[in-house]
Scaffold this motif. Structure first.
Motif, PDB file in Angstrom:
ATOM      1  N   TYR A   1      31.382  48.266  32.766  1.00  0.00           N
ATOM      2  CA  TYR A   1      30.704  47.416  33.742  1.00  0.00           C
ATOM      3  C   TYR A   1      29.487  48.067  34.400  1.00  0.00           C
ATOM      4  O   TYR A   1      28.634  47.363  34.939  1.00  0.00           O
ATOM      5  CB  TYR A   1      31.685  47.000  34.842  1.00  0.00           C
TER       6      TYR A   1
ATOM      7  N   SER B   1      41.627  39.152  35.348  1.00  0.00           N
ATOM      8  CA  SER B   1      41.837  40.591  35.493  1.00  0.00           C
ATOM      9  C   SER B   1      43.152  41.060  34.878  1.00  0.00           C
ATOM     10  O   SER B   1      43.253  42.216  34.443  1.00  0.00           O
ATOM     11  CB  SER B   1      41.788  40.991  36.975  1.00  0.00           C
TER      12      SER B   1
ATOM     13  N   HIS C   1      38.447  50.319  46.548  1.00  0.00           N
ATOM     14  CA  HIS C   1      38.490  50.975  45.239  1.00  0.00           C
ATOM     15  C   HIS C   1      39.909  51.496  45.023  1.00  0.00           C
ATOM     16  O   HIS C   1      40.306  52.515  45.585  1.00  0.00           O
ATOM     17  CB  HIS C   1      37.474  52.128  45.189  1.00  0.00           C
TER      18      HIS C   1
ATOM     19  N   GLY D   1      41.329  42.875  41.080  1.00  0.00           N
ATOM     20  CA  GLY D   1      40.301  42.822  40.046  1.00  0.00           C
ATOM     21  C   GLY D   1      39.175  41.900  40.452  1.00  0.00           C
ATOM     22  O   GLY D   1      38.546  41.277  39.597  1.00  0.00           O
TER      23      GLY D   1
ATOM     24  N   GLU E   1      40.325  53.617  34.486  1.00  0.00           N
ATOM     25  CA  GLU E   1      39.223  53.526  35.445  1.00  0.00           C
ATOM     26  C   GLU E   1      37.903  53.937  34.806  1.00  0.00           C
ATOM     27  O   GLU E   1      36.871  53.271  35.008  1.00  0.00           O
ATOM     28  CB  GLU E   1      39.513  54.406  36.655  1.00  0.00           C
TER      29      GLU E   1
ATOM     30  N   ALA F   1      45.371  48.098  40.961  1.00  0.00           N
ATOM     31  CA  ALA F   1      46.129  46.879  41.283  1.00  0.00           C
ATOM     32  C   ALA F   1      47.628  47.053  41.091  1.00  0.00           C
ATOM     33  O   ALA F   1      48.412  46.275  41.642  1.00  0.00           O
ATOM     34  CB  ALA F   1      45.637  45.715  40.430  1.00  0.00           C
TER      35      ALA F   1
ATOM     36  N   SER G   1      36.374  49.391  39.458  1.00  0.00           N
ATOM     37  CA  SER G   1      34.964  49.617  39.116  1.00  0.00           C
ATOM     38  C   SER G   1      34.123  49.762  40.381  1.00  0.00           C
ATOM     39  O   SER G   1      33.933  48.796  41.127  1.00  0.00           O
ATOM     40  CB  SER G   1      34.424  48.459  38.268  1.00  0.00           C
TER      41      SER G   1
ATOM     42  N   GLY H   1      36.244  42.439  41.541  1.00  0.00           N
ATOM     43  CA  GLY H   1      34.911  42.818  41.084  1.00  0.00           C
ATOM     44  C   GLY H   1      33.808  42.621  42.092  1.00  0.00           C
ATOM     45  O   GLY H   1      33.794  43.230  43.163  1.00  0.00           O
TER      46      GLY H   1
ATOM     47  N   ASP I   1      39.525  46.654  43.237  1.00  0.00           N
ATOM     48  CA  ASP I   1      39.008  46.847  41.885  1.00  0.00           C
ATOM     49  C   ASP I   1      38.854  48.337  41.606  1.00  0.00           C
ATOM     50  O   ASP I   1      38.704  49.138  42.538  1.00  0.00           O
ATOM     51  CB  ASP I   1      37.653  46.146  41.729  1.00  0.00           C
TER      52      ASP I   1
ATOM     53  N   LEU J   1      32.160  46.834  42.786  1.00  0.00           N
ATOM     54  CA  LEU J   1      32.460  46.789  44.218  1.00  0.00           C
ATOM     55  C   LEU J   1      31.201  46.957  45.058  1.00  0.00           C
ATOM     56  O   LEU J   1      31.114  46.400  46.160  1.00  0.00           O
ATOM     57  CB  LEU J   1      33.473  47.881  44.575  1.00  0.00           C
TER      58      LEU J   1
END
Length: 259
Positions: A29, A139, A119, A70, A22, A122, A96, A72, A94, A100
């Motif tokens: 990103y 992803s 958040h 994933g 994470e 997966a 990130s 995003g 996701d 998000l």
């Protein structure tokens, strides 16, 4: 151009730091989230075909819940079109937070009241009930335990649920019959090129998917990469159906395409 330079800096020059998956994702990103969609539009091919096909041709008869792992910034959902309004709930999952946040702003802009940015991991996150469609768009190659992510998606799908995946890959040295064989250079250099960004194209994703699910549609192709002339990266598109006794007794034809 300035936007592209920001993305290219994160892709090529900026080291990725973090002690957890994470943290590494957010570190990668966080500084490019606002420029993510424009650049990836030219990098990540095959998404529109996959999502529009799932929303139209390959969707289950009772489409209520869609999970995009994933997902995003949520840009994938724009490929679903107006069909998105027919779903009871759509989840963008996701790790990130920066991506998000872009997804939440997109939902507000489109007025998507049924779309939720989650958040979560997966490989472990599960919704409250069964899912009709689960997707992975570029992803799986960024999920260390990608096999756990696929199995997690399989568990949440209902008896006729669909899974859709589009991602970079390389072929096995000796692929199964009917699948293309990539050169030694492609199989060796592509992973090295992407690994610096914690992207791991694998020869095993597609065979694993075809072992776990009934294949409804598969396509393997190559696409151009921004600012990299004379070189094309392999990618695949896969749509499968959960393998159950109920699905096996269906009269639905199973077209397979690999042009």
């Amino acid at each position: 151009m300035l936007s592209d330079l920001k993305v290219l800096y994160h892709l090529i020059a900026r080291p990725i730091r973090g002690s957890t998956h994470e943290q590494r994702l957010e570190n990668f990103y966080g500084g490019q989230a606002d420029a993510y969609d424009d650049f990836r539009k030219r990098l990540l091919h095959g998404r529109e075909d996959l999502y529009s096909s799932l929303a139209d041709k390959f969707r289950p008869q009772h489409h209520r819940v869609w999970v995009d792992f994933g997902g995003g910034t949520g840009t994938n959902l724009e490929f679903i079109g107006q069909s998105i309004e027919q779903f009871e709930a759509v989840y963008i999952v996701d790790l990130s937070k920066s991506l998000l946040e872009v997804a939440r702003k997109r939902c507000e802009r489109h007025g998507w009241k049924n779309v939720h940015a989650i958040h979560a991991d997966a490989t472990t996150w599960q919704p409250d009930g069964p899912v009709d469609i689960a997707t992975f768009s570029y992803s799986l190659t960024m999920i260390p335990d990608w096999f756990a992510a696929i199995e997690n998606a399989e568990r949440m799908l209902n008896d006729v649920g669909r899974i859709g995946v589009v991602d970079f890959y390389v072929s096995r040295k000796f692929p199964n019959e009917g699948h293309p064989k990539h050169s030694w250079f492609t199989r060796s250099f592509i992973p090295i090129w992407f690994n610096s960004d914690c992207v791991y194209p694998s020869p095993d994703h597609l065979p694993f998917l075809q072992r776990k699910f009934d294949t409804l549609w598969v396509r393997e192709a190559r696409s151009k990469l921004p600012y990299v002339p004379f070189w094309r990266s392999p990618y695949y598109q896969f749509i499968g159906r959960k393998r159950t006794s109920a699905a096996a007794s269906s009269d639905e034809a199973i077209p397979k395409a690999n042009p």
